[in-house]
Design a protein around this motif. Structure first.
Motif, mmCIF file in Angstrom:
data_model
loop_
_atom_site.group_PDB
_atom_site.id
_atom_site.type_symbol
_atom_site.label_atom_id
_atom_site.label_comp_id
_atom_site.label_asym_id
_atom_site.label_seq_id
_atom_site.Cartn_x
_atom_site.Cartn_y
_atom_site.Cartn_z
ATOM 1 N N GLY A 76 0.783 -1.226 0.000
ATOM 2 C CA GLY A 76 0.000 0.000 0.000
ATOM 3 C C GLY A 76 0.814 1.275 0.000
ATOM 4 N N GLY A 77 2.115 1.191 -0.128
ATOM 5 C CA GLY A 77 2.946 2.378 -0.192
ATOM 6 C C GLY A 77 3.180 3.058 1.143
ATOM 7 N N GLY A 78 2.694 2.492 2.229
ATOM 8 C CA GLY A 78 2.888 3.100 3.541
ATOM 9 C C GLY A 78 4.112 2.546 4.242
ATOM 10 N N ASP A 79 4.120 2.645 5.565
ATOM 11 C CA ASP A 79 5.247 2.164 6.351
ATOM 12 C C ASP A 79 5.231 0.655 6.533
ATOM 13 O OD1 ASP A 79 6.272 4.687 6.673
ATOM 14 O OD2 ASP A 79 5.179 5.059 8.527
ATOM 15 N N PHE A 80 4.091 0.019 6.302
ATOM 16 C CA PHE A 80 3.962 -1.402 6.557
ATOM 17 C C PHE A 80 4.577 -2.204 5.423
ATOM 18 C CE2 PHE A 80 1.652 -5.444 6.489
ATOM 19 C CZ PHE A 80 1.930 -5.875 7.770
ATOM 20 N N THR A 81 5.525 -3.054 5.751
ATOM 21 C CA THR A 81 6.191 -3.866 4.741
ATOM 22 C C THR A 81 6.197 -5.329 5.150
ATOM 23 O OG1 THR A 81 8.318 -3.393 5.751
ATOM 24 C CG2 THR A 81 7.695 -2.046 3.869
ATOM 25 N N VAL A 82 6.309 -6.168 4.155
ATOM 26 C CA VAL A 82 6.442 -7.602 4.343
ATOM 27 C C VAL A 82 7.800 -7.981 3.775
ATOM 28 C CG1 VAL A 82 5.530 -9.856 3.671
ATOM 29 C CG2 VAL A 82 3.967 -7.983 4.149
ATOM 30 N N TYR A 83 8.506 -8.857 4.464
ATOM 31 C CA TYR A 83 9.777 -9.323 3.935
ATOM 32 C C TYR A 83 9.687 -10.829 3.693
ATOM 33 C CZ TYR A 83 10.556 -10.426 8.880
ATOM 34 O OH TYR A 83 10.425 -10.894 10.157
ATOM 35 N N TYR A 84 10.501 -11.283 2.760
ATOM 36 C CA TYR A 84 10.512 -12.685 2.388
ATOM 37 C C TYR A 84 11.940 -13.200 2.451
ATOM 38 C CZ TYR A 84 5.957 -11.529 0.404
ATOM 39 O OH TYR A 84 4.666 -11.102 0.226
ATOM 40 N N ILE A 85 12.089 -14.428 2.895
ATOM 41 C CA ILE A 85 13.390 -15.085 2.918
ATOM 42 C C ILE A 85 13.238 -16.436 2.234
ATOM 43 C CG2 ILE A 85 15.199 -16.074 4.373
ATOM 44 C CD1 ILE A 85 14.659 -13.859 6.379
ATOM 45 N N GLN A 86 14.159 -16.706 1.311
ATOM 46 C CA GLN A 86 14.115 -17.979 0.596
ATOM 47 C C GLN A 86 15.002 -18.993 1.319
ATOM 48 O OE1 GLN A 86 15.950 -18.652 -3.396
ATOM 49 N NE2 GLN A 86 13.791 -18.730 -4.005
ATOM 50 N N VAL A 87 14.399 -20.151 1.628
ATOM 51 C CA VAL A 87 15.101 -21.215 2.333
ATOM 52 C C VAL A 87 14.896 -22.511 1.557
ATOM 53 C CG1 VAL A 87 15.271 -22.512 4.492
ATOM 54 C CG2 VAL A 87 14.700 -20.074 4.557
ATOM 55 N N ASP A 88 15.980 -23.100 1.118
ATOM 56 C CA ASP A 88 15.911 -24.362 0.368
ATOM 57 C C ASP A 88 14.927 -24.289 -0.789
ATOM 58 O OD1 ASP A 88 17.794 -25.558 2.131
ATOM 59 O OD2 ASP A 88 16.192 -26.013 3.553
ATOM 60 N N GLY A 89 14.920 -23.154 -1.488
ATOM 61 C CA GLY A 89 14.062 -22.983 -2.654
ATOM 62 C C GLY A 89 12.622 -22.626 -2.344
ATOM 63 N N LYS A 90 12.259 -22.545 -1.070
ATOM 64 C CA LYS A 90 10.905 -22.179 -0.668
ATOM 65 C C LYS A 90 10.917 -20.788 -0.065
ATOM 66 C CE LYS A 90 9.676 -26.941 0.239
ATOM 67 N NZ LYS A 90 9.452 -27.932 1.264
ATOM 68 N N THR A 91 9.818 -20.067 -0.248
ATOM 69 C CA THR A 91 9.735 -18.692 0.221
ATOM 70 C C THR A 91 8.914 -18.605 1.496
ATOM 71 O OG1 THR A 91 9.896 -17.902 -2.044
ATOM 72 C CG2 THR A 91 9.049 -16.357 -0.412
ATOM 73 N N TYR A 92 9.465 -17.927 2.494
ATOM 74 C CA TYR A 92 8.790 -17.733 3.776
ATOM 75 C C TYR A 92 8.573 -16.244 3.992
ATOM 76 C CZ TYR A 92 9.925 -22.592 4.465
ATOM 77 O OH TYR A 92 10.004 -23.947 4.311
ATOM 78 N N ARG A 93 7.448 -15.923 4.608
ATOM 79 C CA ARG A 93 7.008 -14.537 4.771
ATOM 80 C C ARG A 93 7.213 -14.071 6.207
ATOM 81 N NH1 ARG A 93 0.976 -12.482 3.056
ATOM 82 N NH2 ARG A 93 1.275 -10.328 3.687
ATOM 83 N N GLY A 94 7.658 -12.825 6.345
ATOM 84 C CA GLY A 94 7.818 -12.223 7.658
ATOM 85 C C GLY A 94 7.106 -10.892 7.730
ATOM 86 N N ILE A 95 6.498 -10.634 8.865
ATOM 87 C CA ILE A 95 5.861 -9.352 9.144
ATOM 88 C C ILE A 95 6.336 -8.926 10.525
ATOM 89 C CG2 ILE A 95 3.693 -8.116 9.489
ATOM 90 C CD1 ILE A 95 2.362 -10.223 7.667
ATOM 91 N N THR A 96 6.980 -7.796 10.593
ATOM 92 C CA THR A 96 7.563 -7.262 11.828
ATOM 93 C C THR A 96 8.439 -8.351 12.455
ATOM 94 O OG1 THR A 96 5.594 -5.892 12.045
ATOM 95 C CG2 THR A 96 7.074 -5.912 13.902
ATOM 96 N N ASN A 97 8.181 -8.754 13.704
ATOM 97 C CA ASN A 97 9.049 -9.722 14.380
ATOM 98 C C ASN A 97 8.591 -11.164 14.193
ATOM 99 O OD1 ASN A 97 6.794 -9.501 16.009
ATOM 100 N ND2 ASN A 97 7.936 -9.563 17.917
ATOM 101 N N ASN A 98 7.635 -11.400 13.313
ATOM 102 C CA ASN A 98 7.106 -12.742 13.095
ATOM 103 C C ASN A 98 7.560 -13.281 11.741
ATOM 104 O OD1 ASN A 98 5.668 -15.108 13.204
ATOM 105 N ND2 ASN A 98 3.739 -14.166 12.625
ATOM 106 N N LEU A 99 8.645 -14.020 11.739
ATOM 107 C CA LEU A 99 9.110 -14.717 10.550
ATOM 108 C C LEU A 99 8.534 -16.118 10.603
ATOM 109 C CD1 LEU A 99 10.779 -15.120 8.007
ATOM 110 C CD2 LEU A 99 12.792 -15.485 9.476
ATOM 111 N N ASN A 100 7.554 -16.406 9.744
ATOM 112 C CA ASN A 100 6.865 -17.688 9.745
ATOM 113 C C ASN A 100 7.663 -18.706 8.942
ATOM 114 O OD1 ASN A 100 5.182 -19.865 9.563
ATOM 115 N ND2 ASN A 100 3.473 -18.769 8.655
ATOM 116 N N LEU A 101 8.343 -19.602 9.635
ATOM 117 C CA LEU A 101 9.132 -20.638 8.977
ATOM 118 C C LEU A 101 8.423 -21.989 8.976
ATOM 119 C CD1 LEU A 101 12.659 -19.730 10.372
ATOM 120 C CD2 LEU A 101 11.758 -19.279 8.076
#
Length: 114
Positions: A76-101
């Motif tokens: 949405g162009g605001g301050d809220f962002t989502v980050y992604y980390i690729q692990v063993d070819g799979k993508t995991y999503r993180g929001i603030t301090n919650n990295l869902n592995l």
């Protein structure tokens, strides 16, 4: 922190879990409650507190330091962002301090080679 790890013998998931562990030990605060003379990474890693953006920036920095691919999506162009980390070819999503592995995301994510 990095020097305490055996990076050559760690799996990608072990590396991602280290990021997850670091984040769970920190506090989420409003960006107005952070010192403006500190970088986001410093505030989060050293002072132990960070805003939504601090977690996103730090996630990408730590992922790169550990040899993992990462990406960011500013929703949405605001301050809220989502980050992604690729692990063993799979993508995991993180929001603030919650990295869902536990469950890979179905989000379509482009990882650059930087």
């Amino acid at each position: 922190w990095l020097n305490s790890m055996d990076l050559e013998n760690m799996s990608e998931m072990d590396k991602a879990k280290e990021i997850q562990k670091v984040f769970k030990e920190r506090d989420v605060v409003e960006s107005t409650n952070l010192r403006q003379d500190r970088s986001m990474e410093y505030s989060l890693l050293i002072e132990g507190k960070g805003s939504d953006g601090s977690y996103t920036v730090t996630a990408t920095v730590l992922a790169k330091a550990l040899g993992l691919k990462s990406a960011v999506n500013n929703l949405g162009g605001g301050d809220f962002t989502v980050y992604y980390i690729q692990v063993d070819g799979k993508t995991y999503r993180g929001i603030t301090n919650n990295l869902n592995l536990s469950t890979p995301t179905t989000d379509n994510v482009y990882f650059s080679n930087y």
